[in-house]
Design a protein around this motif. Structure first.
Motif, PDB file in Angstrom:
ATOM      1  N   UNK A 107       1.573  -3.928  -1.158  1.00 22.45           N
ATOM      2  CA  UNK A 107       2.137  -2.575  -1.141  1.00 22.45           C
ATOM      3  C   UNK A 107       2.036  -1.309  -1.727  1.00 22.45           C
ATOM      4  N   UNK A 108       1.143  -1.588  -3.406  1.00 26.99           N
ATOM      5  CA  UNK A 108       1.147  -1.104  -3.959  1.00 26.99           C
ATOM      6  C   UNK A 108      -0.175  -0.397  -3.093  1.00 26.99           C
ATOM      7  N   UNK A 114       4.960  -2.001 -14.853  1.00 27.91           N
ATOM      8  CA  UNK A 114       5.212  -3.358 -15.355  1.00 27.91           C
ATOM      9  C   UNK A 114       6.227  -4.040 -14.024  1.00 27.91           C
ATOM     10  N   UNK A 115       7.266  -3.919 -13.447  1.00 28.32           N
ATOM     11  CA  UNK A 115       8.339  -4.250 -12.404  1.00 28.32           C
ATOM     12  C   UNK A 115       7.413  -3.833 -11.531  1.00 28.32           C
ATOM     13  N   UNK A 116       6.243  -4.580 -10.723  1.00 31.61           N
ATOM     14  CA  UNK A 116       6.338  -4.035  -9.325  1.00 31.61           C
ATOM     15  C   UNK A 116       6.432  -4.168  -7.648  1.00 31.61           C
ATOM     16  N   UNK A 117       7.191  -5.178  -8.232  1.00 30.49           N
ATOM     17  CA  UNK A 117       8.211  -5.357  -6.868  1.00 30.49           C
ATOM     18  C   UNK A 117       9.303  -4.071  -6.700  1.00 30.49           C
ATOM     19  N   UNK A 118       9.043  -3.522  -7.114  1.00 29.05           N
ATOM     20  CA  UNK A 118       9.863  -1.964  -6.768  1.00 29.05           C
ATOM     21  C   UNK A 118       9.234  -1.496  -6.157  1.00 29.05           C
ATOM     22  N   UNK A 119       8.005  -1.931  -5.875  1.00 26.78           N
ATOM     23  CA  UNK A 119       7.063  -0.804  -4.612  1.00 26.78           C
ATOM     24  C   UNK A 119       7.408  -1.820  -3.213  1.00 26.78           C
ATOM     25  N   UNK A 120       7.494  -2.668  -3.892  1.00 26.49           N
ATOM     26  CA  UNK A 120       7.650  -3.519  -1.973  1.00 26.49           C
ATOM     27  C   UNK A 120       9.099  -3.449  -1.585  1.00 26.49           C
ATOM     28  N   UNK A 178      -5.098   3.339  -0.868  1.00 25.22           N
ATOM     29  CA  UNK A 178      -6.009   2.263  -1.675  1.00 25.22           C
ATOM     30  C   UNK A 178      -6.841   1.242   0.203  1.00 25.22           C
ATOM     31  N   UNK A 179      -5.384   0.634   1.130  1.00 27.56           N
ATOM     32  CA  UNK A 179      -5.979  -0.548   1.625  1.00 27.56           C
ATOM     33  C   UNK A 179      -5.578  -0.294   3.207  1.00 27.56           C
ATOM     34  N   UNK A 180      -5.725  -0.029   4.526  1.00 24.58           N
ATOM     35  CA  UNK A 180      -5.089   0.174   5.276  1.00 24.58           C
ATOM     36  C   UNK A 180      -4.353  -1.231   5.400  1.00 24.58           C
TER      37      UNK A 180
END
Length: 431
Positions: free
Chosen positions: A405-406, A191-197, A412-414
């Motif tokens: 970033x995720x 839920x805190x997606x910023x931590x992926x980026x 899932x993406x290059x």
């Protein structure tokens, strides 16, 4: 932190703000018969910024200003506070005062009060984050995003005797850590997606802003794109960390609090995170010594991404506007409150004449000194994704960066697909 799910609140971005600004009004308790004037104040909560922190901060201001009565509102999620403010605006419940809410979209719609130069006289960077030549958010503190916090015993175990100063050295260190069975980088998401980026944010800031400081201004002008070679190279650099197994795809489901705790529990060697982590690095229990270094550049040149802002914004339509402004300014410049923000959230207050207490912890002090050295040497650039004004991402795009970033972490993406995706989302956002 200013740790900032957005999901499920509003997806329409700045357009929603424009549509609602003309009809929105503040929601507040009526002024009391004792002469108090009431305002609403939107906050958010994190592992650092607890309910007790906010209650004490409010009480410090109202104790000195007994005519102010504050109704505290709390965002349902820390990362979704800007979207929550949009939701309140569209429903006619826009708060009088908000903290660490991006002014983008709100300001252009006429929903925010523009601070005067005289009101900004106590701030180190009074002209930070202009929106069409005006200043809507108090430039209250600086955050470096992201320094790299590291587990010193794990580095020693892997034979790493000095902190990396080039990207090649960072990769060598990661390989050595992985060879010892350690996860080189701790990341998160959920839920805190910023931590992926966070790592991607740093790579873009160092590699692109380090050579082209006005890159985002150029992106707004349409002269550069996310799918250009330099930006795609930054995406590829980030994706390479996942491909090499230096961070785990499974970790993107872990929220911010759990991500921080994973590092403190020794589940990884390096933790790229905003300098707000220093508060818990110094204050929370853990069994190892923590160090910090700047995210390295390709050639070893120091580039430190930072954001100054994050302070109060005030509704232009607040019924008790003068009271709301007085509360915001008093909150932001109070010495006791500034000391509390340093201790609780690792902030670097951008208030003239302010110095942190001598009692700050060693991790905070190390990060603070790295930043001050960069300021002295003119090595500071904007922190990609965290800008909030005319030189920042369009409203709604921070979520898209996190999603890209995720997707790069999980495969899932290059990089080329991620760049094209960001360009497409930029166009949808009005760019």
């Amino acid at each position: 932190m200013t740790t900032l799910s957005r999901r499920g609140l509003l997806a329409a971005g700045g357009a929603v703000v424009v549509a609602a600004a003309t009809s929105a009004c503040s929601v507040k308790e009526p002024s009391s018969s004792s002469g108090q004037k009431a305002i609403t104040f939107l906050t958010f909560e994190t592992p650092n910024l607890t309910p007790a922190y906010w209650d004490a901060a409010i009480k410090r201001v109202t104790g000195k200003n007994p005519d102010i009565k504050v109704q505290k509102l709390v965002s349902p999620t820390a990362d979704g506070r800007t979207d929550y403010a949009k939701q309140l605006l569209t429903s006619g419940q826009f708060p009088d005062v908000m903290i660490a809410v991006s002014p983008a979209g709100f300001a252009e719609a006429g929903a925010l009060y523009a601070w005067s130069p005289a009101e900004l006289k106590d701030f180190v960077y009074p002209t930070a984050n202009p929106i069409k030549g005006k200043y809507y958010q108090l430039p209250a503190n600086t955050q470096t995003i992201p320094p790299v916090y590291y587990n010193k015993p794990m580095f020693a175990e892997a034979g790493i005797t000095t902190t990396p100063t080039t990207w090649a050295q960072l990769l060598t260190a990661a390989a050595a850590l992985k060879a010892k069975g350690r996860t080189p980088f701790v990341v998160g998401g959920g839920k805190d997606a910023f931590a992926s980026a966070m790592i991607l944010d740093g790579i873009v800031s160092v590699d692109i802003y380090g050579t082209t400081p006005d890159w985002m201004t150029r992106r707004r002008a349409g002269t550069v794109k996310f799918s250009d070679a330099d930006f795609t190279a930054a995406l590829a650099k980030f994706a390479d960390l996942a491909a090499k197994g230096y961070l785990k795809a499974s970790d993107v489901s872990r929220d911010y609090a759990a991500t921080e705790q994973a590092f403190l529990d020794g589940k990884g060697a390096m933790y790229p995170m905003g300098n707000w982590f220093a508060a818990n690095a110094d204050g929370k229990s853990h069994s190892f010594e923590i160090g910090v270094f700047n995210l390295p550049s390709a050639d070893g040149r120091t580039v430190v991404p930072a954001y100054t802002g994050g302070g109060m914004i005030v509704s232009a339509k607040a019924a008790n506007l003068d009271t709301a402004k007085r509360f915001a300014l008093a909150f932001q410049v109070d010495k006791t409150q500034l000391d509390a923000s340093v201790k609780a959230d690792g902030l670097i207050p951008a208030i003239k004449g302010y110095t942190p207490p001598s009692t700050v912890g060693p991790v905070y002090r190390a990060g603070y000194d790295l930043y001050q050295q960069a300021v002295t040497k003119n090595e500071v650039v904007h922190a990609f994704r965290w800008e909030t004004a005319d030189d920042g991402l369009l409203p709604g795009m921070t979520d898209k960066v996190d999603a890209a970033a995720q997707d790069l972490i999980t495969g899932r993406k290059n990089p080329a697909q991620a760049g094209a995706y960001l360009d497409a989302e930029w166009a949808k956002a009005g760019g």
